[in-house]
Write a protein that holds these residues in place. Structure first.
Motif, PDB file in Angstrom:
ATOM      1  N   GLY A  77       0.631   2.647   1.145  1.00 14.93           N
ATOM      2  CA  GLY A  77      -0.135   2.929  -0.072  1.00 14.93           C
ATOM      3  C   GLY A  77       0.465   2.259  -1.289  1.00 14.93           C
ATOM      4  N   ASN A  78       1.794   2.095  -1.290  1.00 21.45           N
ATOM      5  CA  ASN A  78       2.451   1.423  -2.413  1.00 21.45           C
ATOM      6  C   ASN A  78       2.116  -0.059  -2.466  1.00 21.45           C
ATOM      7  OD1 ASN A  78       4.314   3.771  -1.451  1.00 21.45           O
ATOM      8  ND2 ASN A  78       4.866   3.421  -3.575  1.00 21.45           N
ATOM      9  N   TRP A  96      -3.443   3.417 -15.227  1.00 22.91           N
ATOM     10  CA  TRP A  96      -3.784   4.797 -14.864  1.00 22.91           C
ATOM     11  C   TRP A  96      -2.921   5.296 -13.713  1.00 22.91           C
ATOM     12  CZ3 TRP A  96      -6.286   7.652 -18.132  1.00 22.91           C
ATOM     13  CH2 TRP A  96      -7.197   7.069 -19.029  1.00 22.91           C
ATOM     14  N   CYS A  97      -2.636   4.422 -12.773  1.00 27.02           N
ATOM     15  CA  CYS A  97      -1.745   4.768 -11.661  1.00 27.02           C
ATOM     16  C   CYS A  97      -0.355   5.108 -12.192  1.00 27.02           C
ATOM     17  CB  CYS A  97      -1.679   3.595 -10.681  1.00 27.02           C
ATOM     18  SG  CYS A  97      -0.628   3.876  -9.239  1.00 27.02           S
ATOM     19  N   SER A 272      -0.437   8.053  -3.541  1.00 29.86           N
ATOM     20  CA  SER A 272       0.810   7.345  -3.262  1.00 29.86           C
ATOM     21  C   SER A 272       2.025   8.251  -3.398  1.00 29.86           C
ATOM     22  CB  SER A 272       0.953   6.141  -4.201  1.00 29.86           C
ATOM     23  OG  SER A 272       2.236   5.586  -4.110  1.00 29.86           O
ATOM     24  N   ASN A 273       2.116   8.983  -4.519  1.00 30.71           N
ATOM     25  CA  ASN A 273       3.343   9.760  -4.746  1.00 30.71           C
ATOM     26  C   ASN A 273       3.287  11.178  -4.180  1.00 30.71           C
ATOM     27  OD1 ASN A 273       2.133  11.526  -6.806  1.00 30.71           O
ATOM     28  ND2 ASN A 273       2.218   9.750  -8.166  1.00 30.71           N
ATOM     29  N   THR A 307       6.109   5.740  -7.842  1.00 33.33           N
ATOM     30  CA  THR A 307       4.949   5.288  -8.615  1.00 33.33           C
ATOM     31  C   THR A 307       5.323   4.547  -9.891  1.00 33.33           C
ATOM     32  OG1 THR A 307       3.706   7.181  -7.764  1.00 33.33           O
ATOM     33  CG2 THR A 307       2.783   6.040  -9.662  1.00 33.33           C
ATOM     34  N   VAL A 308       6.242   5.143 -10.657  1.00 33.01           N
ATOM     35  CA  VAL A 308       6.583   4.542 -11.949  1.00 33.01           C
ATOM     36  C   VAL A 308       7.282   3.201 -11.770  1.00 33.01           C
ATOM     37  CG1 VAL A 308       7.828   4.893 -14.125  1.00 33.01           C
ATOM     38  CG2 VAL A 308       6.733   6.833 -12.984  1.00 33.01           C
ATOM     39  N   ILE A 309       8.033   3.040 -10.674  1.00 26.67           N
ATOM     40  CA  ILE A 309       8.734   1.779 -10.432  1.00 26.67           C
ATOM     41  C   ILE A 309       8.019   0.906  -9.400  1.00 26.67           C
ATOM     42  CG2 ILE A 309      10.885   0.707  -9.650  1.00 26.67           C
ATOM     43  CD1 ILE A 309      11.122   2.074 -12.359  1.00 26.67           C
ATOM     44  N   ILE A 310       7.926   1.371  -8.143  1.00 26.96           N
ATOM     45  CA  ILE A 310       7.431   0.509  -7.070  1.00 26.96           C
ATOM     46  C   ILE A 310       5.942   0.184  -7.217  1.00 26.96           C
ATOM     47  CG2 ILE A 310       7.040   0.345  -4.578  1.00 26.96           C
ATOM     48  CD1 ILE A 310       9.655   1.778  -4.145  1.00 26.96           C
TER      49      ILE A 310
END
Length: 451
Positions: A77-78, A96-97, A272-273, A307-310
């Motif tokens: 998903g990432n 938005w993600c 994802s997260n 999420t915030v990084i990858i």
């Protein structure tokens, strides 16, 4: 079979539509402010994740619990999920993600806190917890706890097992020309060598595999961004502008409205997260931690890394590549990611293949523990070994069969997992706020919890 597939496809589409998006994002926002914006303590959470507290009760270290949760969370998903969001929602979907990840940290924090708060120790000394225990011990809703456990066990055979094995088999077949059955057999043997050892063995492997695979993938993303250096800042501007003004994207992205960008960006970020889904707190409960808030902070960093990084790096790679290479087609999310990485001479395709293979295999390990814990809650350890064997056998069949119906059933089970978990989070938010005030905002983060 076709009728069943159409039913689950329709049900999955409904469950992951706007009602679920609003419920999950609303919970993220509510908990962020109800708990006093725990995202402010991100650096403390990162520091705590590398500290050991061996005298505290639990089965694995705090980092072991985080690595196992990340193993299950960081997946295809990432890579493909973000590409699909860009394809369907335009560049604005990336913002938005990313925002979903920022606010989702508070939900992952609350999940970890309640998991430790309501965890139990079995007769053999092992630690168990998660939404099912919070529902039963915190709200006296055992029937809802059993429903969550059933949905989790079923989901583990889908998104955590057969789907991932199928991704590995197809990729290995396309890249290296290996027969899918032989890849499936190898995955079964490799997974069995870890899964049969229980949570401690899973955590040991994940503490090595997760940092390695994440760093490897991030390096690949950074190489592409360096190659696209002249387009990185324009890509950032385009992502921000098109999140609120679709006409800013231009070209083939004109069809993506603000609503589409928000919907696909938020949905892929949530998926994802897994913040709010209730999976990660199952392993958070096994952590050696002296109080609920310490592990809550560690758990919240999982959403940050995922999420915030990858996911953000993946999105930036994709949008900058589209700007740098106008010939790239972005009608197919999976193909878009593959083309972007292929721009790295010689090592690009193998790098992406390695990322997908390791991400998928780590997900297999993490979800095996989630499913086993859910079965254990219902059957009280009587079916643990049987579950592990069934899970390993399912890996083989997942490698060689068509999984359209499995995907739709898995998506449905994931959504159904979230509903009982969100009930627990919202109804026990007062407890989470009290614990946060007691240990975090009062400066007693090192105090031991009262047993």
């Amino acid at each position: 079979m076709e009728t069943i597939n159409e039913f689950f496809q329709m049900l999955s589409g409904f469950l992951w539509g706007w009602p679920m998006i609003i419920l999950l994002l609303g919970t993220h926002l509510f908990l962020t402010f109800r708990l006093g914006i725990p995202q402010r303590k991100l650096l403390l959470g990162i520091r705590l994740s590398f500290k050991k507290d061996p005298d505290a009760k639990g089965d694995v270290s705090q980092f072991g619990a985080l690595a196992t949760a990340l193993a299950a969370t960081i997946g295809t998903g990432n890579i493909v999920g973000v590409a699909t969001a860009v394809t369907l929602g335009g560049p604005g979907a990336v913002l938005w993600c990313w925002l979903t990840g920022i606010f989702g940290m508070s939900t992952k924090y609350a999940e970890g806190l309640l998991a430790v708060k309501y965890r139990v120790r079995s007769e053999d000394g092992r630690t168990y917890g998660g939404p099912m225990y919070a529902l039963e011990r915190g709200l006296n809703l055992r029937w809802l706890a059993i429903l969550f456990a059933v949905f989790t066990a079923l989901a583990s055979f889908g998104i955590g097992c057969t789907v991932q094995a199928n991704s590995i088999a197809l990729l290995a077949s396309e890249t290296f020309g290996l027969p899918e059955w032989s890849v499936g057999l190898f995955v079964c043997i490799l997974a069995a060598s870890v899964i049969l050892g229980g949570v401690k063995a899973i955590a040991r492997v994940c503490t090595i595999l997760v940092p390695f695979m994440a760093v490897f993938y991030v390096i690949g993303c950074l190489i592409i961004l360096i190659m696209n250096s002249h387009y990185v800042w324009p890509a950032v501007q385009l992502i921000v502008q098109s999140a609120f003004n679709p006409s800013a994207a231009g070209g083939g992205f004109v069809g993506a409205t603000v609503m589409m960008a928000a919907r696909y960006g938020i949905a892929r970020g949530l998926f994802s997260n897994e913040s709010g889904m209730g999976s990660a707190p199952i392993v958070a409960a096994a952590a050696q931690t002296r109080n609920p808030v310490r592990q809550a902070l560690v758990s919240s960093t999982g959403t940050f890394w995922d999420t915030v990084i990858i996911c953000a790096l993946t999105g930036l790679v994709l949008v900058s590549s589209i700007l740098a290479y106008p010939d790239i087609t972005y009608a197919d999310g999976a193909a878009l990611t593959k083309v972007a990485f292929s721009k790295i001479p010689y090592i690009g395709a193998p790098l992406l293949a390695f990322g997908i293979l390791t991400f998928a295999f780590s997900t297999i390990l993490g979800w095996s523990y989630y499913g086993e814990s859910a079965v254990n809650y219902i059957e009280h350890r009587r079916s643990n070994r049987f579950y592990r064997i069934m899970y390993i056998v399912a890996l083989f069949f997942g490698s060689i069969i068509n999984l359209d119906i499995i995907w739709n059933i898995a998506d449905t089970m994931n959504a159904l997992m979230a509903i009982p978990n969100l009930v627990a989070l919202l109804l026990l938010s007062k407890v989470a706020a009290q614990e946060t005030k007691k240990y975090l905002w009062s400066g007693h983060i090192d105090d031991r919890m009262e047993e």
